[in-house]
Design a protein around this motif. Structure first.
Motif, PDB file in Angstrom:
ATOM      1  N   ALA A   1      -9.132  15.636  -2.695  1.00  0.00           N
ATOM      2  CA  ALA A   1     -10.076  14.665  -3.257  1.00  0.00           C
ATOM      3  C   ALA A   1      -9.992  13.330  -2.514  1.00  0.00           C
ATOM      4  CB  ALA A   1      -9.811  14.468  -4.744  1.00  0.00           C
ATOM      5  N   LEU A   2      -8.779  12.887  -2.230  1.00  0.00           N
ATOM      6  CA  LEU A   2      -8.612  11.635  -1.479  1.00  0.00           C
ATOM      7  C   LEU A   2      -9.184  11.749  -0.073  1.00  0.00           C
ATOM      8  CD1 LEU A   2      -5.059  10.299  -2.334  1.00  0.00           C
ATOM      9  CD2 LEU A   2      -7.211   9.078  -2.556  1.00  0.00           C
ATOM     10  N   ARG A   3      -8.954  12.879   0.551  1.00  0.00           N
ATOM     11  CA  ARG A   3      -9.466  13.094   1.903  1.00  0.00           C
ATOM     12  C   ARG A   3     -10.994  13.062   1.906  1.00  0.00           C
ATOM     13  NH1 ARG A   3      -7.312  18.359   4.733  1.00  0.00           N
ATOM     14  NH2 ARG A   3      -8.659  19.209   3.134  1.00  0.00           N
ATOM     15  N   SER A   4     -11.598  13.651   0.900  1.00  0.00           N
ATOM     16  CA  SER A   4     -13.062  13.612   0.791  1.00  0.00           C
ATOM     17  C   SER A   4     -13.559  12.198   0.536  1.00  0.00           C
ATOM     18  CB  SER A   4     -13.537  14.526  -0.340  1.00  0.00           C
ATOM     19  OG  SER A   4     -13.288  15.856  -0.028  1.00  0.00           O
TER      20      SER A   4
ATOM     21  N   LEU B   1     -10.693   7.488   9.588  1.00  0.00           N
ATOM     22  CA  LEU B   1      -9.870   8.413  10.372  1.00  0.00           C
ATOM     23  C   LEU B   1      -8.377   8.216  10.133  1.00  0.00           C
ATOM     24  CD1 LEU B   1      -9.865  10.683  12.424  1.00  0.00           C
ATOM     25  CD2 LEU B   1      -9.913   8.970  14.227  1.00  0.00           C
ATOM     26  N   LEU B   2      -7.941   6.990   9.947  1.00  0.00           N
ATOM     27  CA  LEU B   2      -6.521   6.721   9.716  1.00  0.00           C
ATOM     28  C   LEU B   2      -6.051   7.364   8.413  1.00  0.00           C
ATOM     29  CD1 LEU B   2      -4.073   5.309  10.887  1.00  0.00           C
ATOM     30  CD2 LEU B   2      -4.785   3.218   9.736  1.00  0.00           C
ATOM     31  N   ILE B   3      -6.843   7.233   7.364  1.00  0.00           N
ATOM     32  CA  ILE B   3      -6.479   7.824   6.075  1.00  0.00           C
ATOM     33  C   ILE B   3      -6.548   9.345   6.143  1.00  0.00           C
ATOM     34  CG2 ILE B   3      -7.183   8.096   3.663  1.00  0.00           C
ATOM     35  CD1 ILE B   3      -7.937   5.139   3.654  1.00  0.00           C
ATOM     36  N   THR B   4      -7.608   9.886   6.705  1.00  0.00           N
ATOM     37  CA  THR B   4      -7.715  11.348   6.757  1.00  0.00           C
ATOM     38  C   THR B   4      -6.600  11.955   7.602  1.00  0.00           C
ATOM     39  OG1 THR B   4      -9.368  11.241   8.521  1.00  0.00           O
ATOM     40  CG2 THR B   4     -10.188  11.477   6.278  1.00  0.00           C
ATOM     41  N   SER B   5      -6.226  11.292   8.664  1.00  0.00           N
ATOM     42  CA  SER B   5      -5.129  11.770   9.501  1.00  0.00           C
ATOM     43  C   SER B   5      -3.807  11.754   8.728  1.00  0.00           C
ATOM     44  CB  SER B   5      -5.024  10.894  10.752  1.00  0.00           C
ATOM     45  OG  SER B   5      -3.928  11.268  11.530  1.00  0.00           O
TER      46      SER B   5
ATOM     47  N   VAL C   1      -2.212   5.111   1.613  1.00  0.00           N
ATOM     48  CA  VAL C   1      -3.673   5.252   1.514  1.00  0.00           C
ATOM     49  C   VAL C   1      -4.262   4.005   0.866  1.00  0.00           C
ATOM     50  CG1 VAL C   1      -5.533   6.510   0.336  1.00  0.00           C
ATOM     51  CG2 VAL C   1      -3.748   7.765   1.553  1.00  0.00           C
ATOM     52  N   GLU C   2      -3.654   3.554  -0.220  1.00  0.00           N
ATOM     53  CA  GLU C   2      -4.137   2.346  -0.904  1.00  0.00           C
ATOM     54  C   GLU C   2      -4.079   1.134   0.017  1.00  0.00           C
ATOM     55  OE1 GLU C   2      -2.021   1.822  -4.579  1.00  0.00           O
ATOM     56  OE2 GLU C   2      -2.622   3.794  -5.318  1.00  0.00           O
ATOM     57  N   GLU C   3      -2.997   0.997   0.771  1.00  0.00           N
ATOM     58  CA  GLU C   3      -2.850  -0.136   1.690  1.00  0.00           C
ATOM     59  C   GLU C   3      -3.913  -0.095   2.783  1.00  0.00           C
ATOM     60  OE1 GLU C   3       1.168   0.264   3.052  1.00  0.00           O
ATOM     61  OE2 GLU C   3       2.016  -0.660   1.252  1.00  0.00           O
TER      62      GLU C   3
END
Length: 77
Positions: free
Chosen positions: A21-24, A30-34, A69-71
């Motif tokens: 869910a977070l990835r979506s 790109l930084l978060i998905t990676s 992720v939040e940061e």
């Protein structure tokens, strides 16, 4: 009477759901998905943690990943 466990059991299915869910949600970052993909690989094929230490490690890594992720998401604003 059954004895209650000393700790809450790690729900790897729920963890994978949250990661997905977070990835979506952050698919444009790109930084978060990676970051999420790297952690997802650690838990993707696990049915259960190997032992209590492994479970604690996965829990702490999951929490650290959520904080990162939040940061990262906060920097984008």
């Amino acid at each position: 009477m059954r004895e209650q466990p000393d700790h809450e059991t790690l729900d790897l299915i729920e963890m994978r759901r949250r990661l997905t869910a977070l990835r979506s949600k952050h698919s444009d970052n790109l930084l978060i998905t990676s970051l999420l993909n790297r952690f997802f690989v650690k838990v993707a094929f696990l049915l259960t943690p190997t032992d209590l230490a492994h479970e604690q490690y996965l829990k702490s890594e999951f929490e650290r990943t959520l904080i990162k992720v939040e940061e990262i998401a906060a920097r984008k604003i």
